[in-house]
Design a protein around this motif. Sequence first.
Motif, PDB file in Angstrom:
ATOM      1  N   ARG A  16      73.329  33.476 113.818  1.00  0.00           N
ATOM      2  CA  ARG A  16      72.452  32.534 112.954  1.00  0.00           C
ATOM      3  C   ARG A  16      70.968  33.203 112.863  1.00  0.00           C
ATOM      4  O   ARG A  16      70.513  33.480 111.894  1.00  0.00           O
ATOM      5  N   ARG A  17      70.608  33.453 114.440  1.00  0.00           N
ATOM      6  CA  ARG A  17      69.172  34.136 114.335  1.00  0.00           C
ATOM      7  C   ARG A  17      68.949  35.560 113.634  1.00  0.00           C
ATOM      8  O   ARG A  17      68.035  35.732 112.944  1.00  0.00           O
ATOM      9  N   ALA A  18      70.023  36.458 113.653  1.00  0.00           N
ATOM     10  CA  ALA A  18      70.056  37.726 113.136  1.00  0.00           C
ATOM     11  C   ALA A  18      70.077  37.264 111.426  1.00  0.00           C
ATOM     12  O   ALA A  18      69.090  38.263 110.866  1.00  0.00           O
ATOM     13  N   GLN A  19      70.609  36.551 111.032  1.00  0.00           N
ATOM     14  CA  GLN A  19      70.660  36.484 109.549  1.00  0.00           C
ATOM     15  C   GLN A  19      69.599  35.407 108.932  1.00  0.00           C
ATOM     16  O   GLN A  19      69.309  35.726 107.791  1.00  0.00           O
ATOM     17  N   LEU A  20      68.963  34.704 109.571  1.00  0.00           N
ATOM     18  CA  LEU A  20      67.932  33.418 109.183  1.00  0.00           C
ATOM     19  C   LEU A  20      66.867  34.270 108.256  1.00  0.00           C
ATOM     20  O   LEU A  20      66.512  33.727 107.395  1.00  0.00           O
ATOM     21  N   PRO A  21      66.096  35.162 108.881  1.00  0.00           N
ATOM     22  CA  PRO A  21      65.109  35.693 108.266  1.00  0.00           C
ATOM     23  C   PRO A  21      65.482  36.343 106.936  1.00  0.00           C
ATOM     24  O   PRO A  21      64.799  36.481 105.877  1.00  0.00           O
ATOM     25  N   TRP A  22      66.489  37.155 106.874  1.00  0.00           N
ATOM     26  CA  TRP A  22      66.887  37.666 105.661  1.00  0.00           C
ATOM     27  C   TRP A  22      67.425  36.536 104.727  1.00  0.00           C
ATOM     28  O   TRP A  22      67.281  36.952 103.367  1.00  0.00           O
ATOM     29  N   ALA A  23      68.115  35.466 105.111  1.00  0.00           N
ATOM     30  CA  ALA A  23      68.656  34.537 104.248  1.00  0.00           C
ATOM     31  C   ALA A  23      67.428  33.898 103.504  1.00  0.00           C
ATOM     32  O   ALA A  23      67.272  33.411 102.326  1.00  0.00           O
ATOM     33  N   LEU A  24      66.478  33.457 104.551  1.00  0.00           N
ATOM     34  CA  LEU A  24      65.163  32.885 103.915  1.00  0.00           C
ATOM     35  C   LEU A  24      64.549  33.805 102.869  1.00  0.00           C
ATOM     36  O   LEU A  24      63.876  33.337 102.170  1.00  0.00           O
ATOM     37  N   GLY A  25      64.371  35.114 103.117  1.00  0.00           N
ATOM     38  CA  GLY A  25      63.898  36.145 102.596  1.00  0.00           C
ATOM     39  C   GLY A  25      64.412  36.335 101.052  1.00  0.00           C
ATOM     40  O   GLY A  25      63.782  36.365  99.948  1.00  0.00           O
ATOM     41  N   ALA A  26      65.696  36.017 100.932  1.00  0.00           N
ATOM     42  CA  ALA A  26      66.671  36.163  99.944  1.00  0.00           C
ATOM     43  C   ALA A  26      66.074  34.930  98.932  1.00  0.00           C
ATOM     44  O   ALA A  26      65.903  34.795  97.975  1.00  0.00           O
ATOM     45  N   ARG A  27      65.873  33.675  99.469  1.00  0.00           N
ATOM     46  CA  ARG A  27      65.526  32.400  98.856  1.00  0.00           C
ATOM     47  C   ARG A  27      64.116  32.630  98.464  1.00  0.00           C
ATOM     48  O   ARG A  27      64.064  32.399  96.932  1.00  0.00           O
ATOM     49  N   ALA A  28      63.400  33.162  99.132  1.00  0.00           N
ATOM     50  CA  ALA A  28      61.976  33.383  98.785  1.00  0.00           C
ATOM     51  C   ALA A  28      61.870  34.684  97.532  1.00  0.00           C
ATOM     52  O   ALA A  28      61.011  34.468  96.578  1.00  0.00           O
ATOM     53  N   ALA A  29      62.707  35.635  97.481  1.00  0.00           N
ATOM     54  CA  ALA A  29      62.698  36.611  96.607  1.00  0.00           C
ATOM     55  C   ALA A  29      63.241  36.008  95.334  1.00  0.00           C
ATOM     56  O   ALA A  29      62.986  36.550  94.167  1.00  0.00           O
ATOM     57  N   GLY A  30      63.898  34.881  95.589  1.00  0.00           N
ATOM     58  CA  GLY A  30      64.591  34.204  94.138  1.00  0.00           C
ATOM     59  C   GLY A  30      63.837  33.492  93.562  1.00  0.00           C
ATOM     60  O   GLY A  30      63.814  33.180  92.096  1.00  0.00           O
ATOM     61  N   LEU A  31      62.614  33.035  94.298  1.00  0.00           N
ATOM     62  CA  LEU A  31      61.655  31.916  93.758  1.00  0.00           C
ATOM     63  C   LEU A  31      60.117  32.150  93.447  1.00  0.00           C
ATOM     64  O   LEU A  31      59.583  32.285  92.399  1.00  0.00           O
ATOM     65  N   LEU A  32      59.491  33.177  94.458  1.00  0.00           N
ATOM     66  CA  LEU A  32      58.269  33.679  94.402  1.00  0.00           C
ATOM     67  C   LEU A  32      58.048  34.669  93.219  1.00  0.00           C
ATOM     68  O   LEU A  32      56.831  34.562  92.420  1.00  0.00           O
ATOM     69  N   PRO A  33      58.893  35.618  92.861  1.00  0.00           N
ATOM     70  CA  PRO A  33      58.679  36.300  91.695  1.00  0.00           C
ATOM     71  C   PRO A  33      58.705  35.408  90.423  1.00  0.00           C
ATOM     72  O   PRO A  33      58.014  35.864  89.528  1.00  0.00           O
ATOM     73  N   LEU A  34      59.418  34.685  90.170  1.00  0.00           N
ATOM     74  CA  LEU A  34      59.698  33.715  88.930  1.00  0.00           C
ATOM     75  C   LEU A  34      58.194  32.934  88.878  1.00  0.00           C
ATOM     76  O   LEU A  34      57.805  32.730  87.838  1.00  0.00           O
ATOM     77  N   LEU A  35      57.847  32.458  90.242  1.00  0.00           N
ATOM     78  CA  LEU A  35      56.511  31.801  90.077  1.00  0.00           C
ATOM     79  C   LEU A  35      55.287  32.802  89.774  1.00  0.00           C
ATOM     80  O   LEU A  35      54.704  32.305  88.711  1.00  0.00           O
ATOM     81  N   ALA A  76      65.296  41.689  92.860  1.00  0.00           N
ATOM     82  CA  ALA A  76      64.749  41.050  93.950  1.00  0.00           C
ATOM     83  C   ALA A  76      65.556  40.719  95.197  1.00  0.00           C
ATOM     84  O   ALA A  76      64.892  40.759  96.120  1.00  0.00           O
ATOM     85  N   GLN A  77      66.441  40.165  94.806  1.00  0.00           N
ATOM     86  CA  GLN A  77      67.101  39.736  96.069  1.00  0.00           C
ATOM     87  C   GLN A  77      68.412  40.806  96.709  1.00  0.00           C
ATOM     88  O   GLN A  77      68.789  40.528  97.930  1.00  0.00           O
ATOM     89  N   LEU A  78      68.511  41.802  95.956  1.00  0.00           N
ATOM     90  CA  LEU A  78      69.347  42.903  96.497  1.00  0.00           C
ATOM     91  C   LEU A  78      69.072  43.391  97.883  1.00  0.00           C
ATOM     92  O   LEU A  78      70.113  43.609  98.727  1.00  0.00           O
ATOM     93  N   PRO A  79      67.811  43.791  98.339  1.00  0.00           N
ATOM     94  CA  PRO A  79      67.675  44.235  99.720  1.00  0.00           C
ATOM     95  C   PRO A  79      68.051  43.259 100.710  1.00  0.00           C
ATOM     96  O   PRO A  79      68.384  43.918 101.795  1.00  0.00           O
ATOM     97  N   PHE A  80      67.928  41.904 100.491  1.00  0.00           N
ATOM     98  CA  PHE A  80      68.039  41.014 101.576  1.00  0.00           C
ATOM     99  C   PHE A  80      69.625  40.545 101.504  1.00  0.00           C
ATOM    100  O   PHE A  80      70.236  40.458 102.589  1.00  0.00           O
ATOM    101  N   GLY A  81      70.301  40.821 100.280  1.00  0.00           N
ATOM    102  CA  GLY A  81      71.697  40.577 100.249  1.00  0.00           C
ATOM    103  C   GLY A  81      72.342  41.908 101.122  1.00  0.00           C
ATOM    104  O   GLY A  81      73.304  41.790 101.695  1.00  0.00           O
ATOM    105  N   ALA A  82      71.874  43.022 100.977  1.00  0.00           N
ATOM    106  CA  ALA A  82      72.562  44.350 101.423  1.00  0.00           C
ATOM    107  C   ALA A  82      72.325  44.221 103.196  1.00  0.00           C
ATOM    108  O   ALA A  82      73.222  44.654 103.805  1.00  0.00           O
ATOM    109  N   ARG A  83      71.178  43.552 103.592  1.00  0.00           N
ATOM    110  CA  ARG A  83      70.790  43.511 104.994  1.00  0.00           C
ATOM    111  C   ARG A  83      71.555  42.401 105.364  1.00  0.00           C
ATOM    112  O   ARG A  83      72.211  42.775 106.588  1.00  0.00           O
ATOM    113  N   LEU A  84      72.032  41.282 105.030  1.00  0.00           N
ATOM    114  CA  LEU A  84      72.866  40.320 105.480  1.00  0.00           C
ATOM    115  C   LEU A  84      74.081  40.820 105.359  1.00  0.00           C
ATOM    116  O   LEU A  84      74.808  40.665 106.481  1.00  0.00           O
ATOM    117  N   ARG A  85      74.545  41.735 104.481  1.00  0.00           N
ATOM    118  CA  ARG A  85      75.891  42.415 104.581  1.00  0.00           C
ATOM    119  C   ARG A  85      76.026  43.258 105.672  1.00  0.00           C
ATOM    120  O   ARG A  85      77.148  43.131 106.456  1.00  0.00           O
TER     121      ARG A  85
END
Length: 383
Positions: A16-35, A76-85
Amino acid sequence: MDDFTPEQVARGRALRRAQLPWALGARAAGLLPLLLLGLTPAGAGLVGWAGDLFGGSRTAQVLAGVALLLLLGELAQLPFGARLRVIRREYGLITQGWAGWAVDLLRGLALGLVLALPVGYGLYALTDRSPEHWWLPAALLAALLVPLLSFLFPLLVEPLFNRFTPLPEGELRTALLDLAARDAIRVREVLVADASRRTTALNAYVSGLGATRRIVAYDTLIGTADPREVELVVAHELGHVKHRDVLTGTLLGALGAAVAVALLGLLTSWQPLLDAASATSAADPRSLFLFAACAAVLGALAGPLQCAASRRIEARADRHALELTSDPEQFIAMQRRLAVTNIADVDPPRLLHLLFATHPSAAARIAAARVWSAGTPGPRVSG
């Protein structure tokens, strides 16, 4: 917590700790560029540029803009998804190679285009016809689209990502069908999904409405869990059907879609937002990224509420499984197996649980089973 060894607890927390920054990053990458694109002239400029590549007409702006919107979101979310993978592969949860993952991404993008292009075209056809009241017919159409997709999903979408084979005749198939019959639930068939080519995680579900309803179990579950544990997983999923969770969720989804469209109509009629996006009105294709940004914000705000509702629904399905099988011992064994195999954090931090968890924690589900057992005549659960 006594149900898990210290090593199992630590492993779940570490993942969970290893994934959390990248999961939150993916969410931010999905929202911030749109804003950024939706609340500045940059989005309008991209729509105009994309439309010019295909002739510059209004239709070209809409369709090219929608395609660009989806593509930028994926990138935008590709790097975060790849790292989570990579992280999940290090923990043994991923079995699929990079080539297969890339193919799945392309399939998902193609499916997104098939759905989004007609929706985008229809949206701007309505805004062009009635710039002020477009959201009324759009809300109705959105509400109708949700149940249609829910019905078609198991028939048209699921086969794009998994291969399904009938569960062979035998004791397990008979037991699962008997379980559904005892629950007075009609299922079309019992299928096995080839999830093992992607993951080692265990899961099962009941999908479809009416004539399309079927029990689906991962081959990882069929191949590793005891037959009685498989029954307990399926009993939980039958609980969703018994309580009409799929139907209720579909109807609530339809209502939510209609409300979201109405709110989009309100937001995209607010002149300061249109000015920020360099759009003249909701009928202007240059408002596309503004629409997307507003929809993303509404989705983010609704997320915790949806998670809270999901946790209650899942807890009710757990109770149904216990009532249907009267086997709390095996229910607890099943929860242990799921948590250990899926490397779950069995008791996550409360804030993360409230914001993002769609299911009760493993510790909570086991505790609830013991409470149920203590209040039910018959054998008691030890430990």
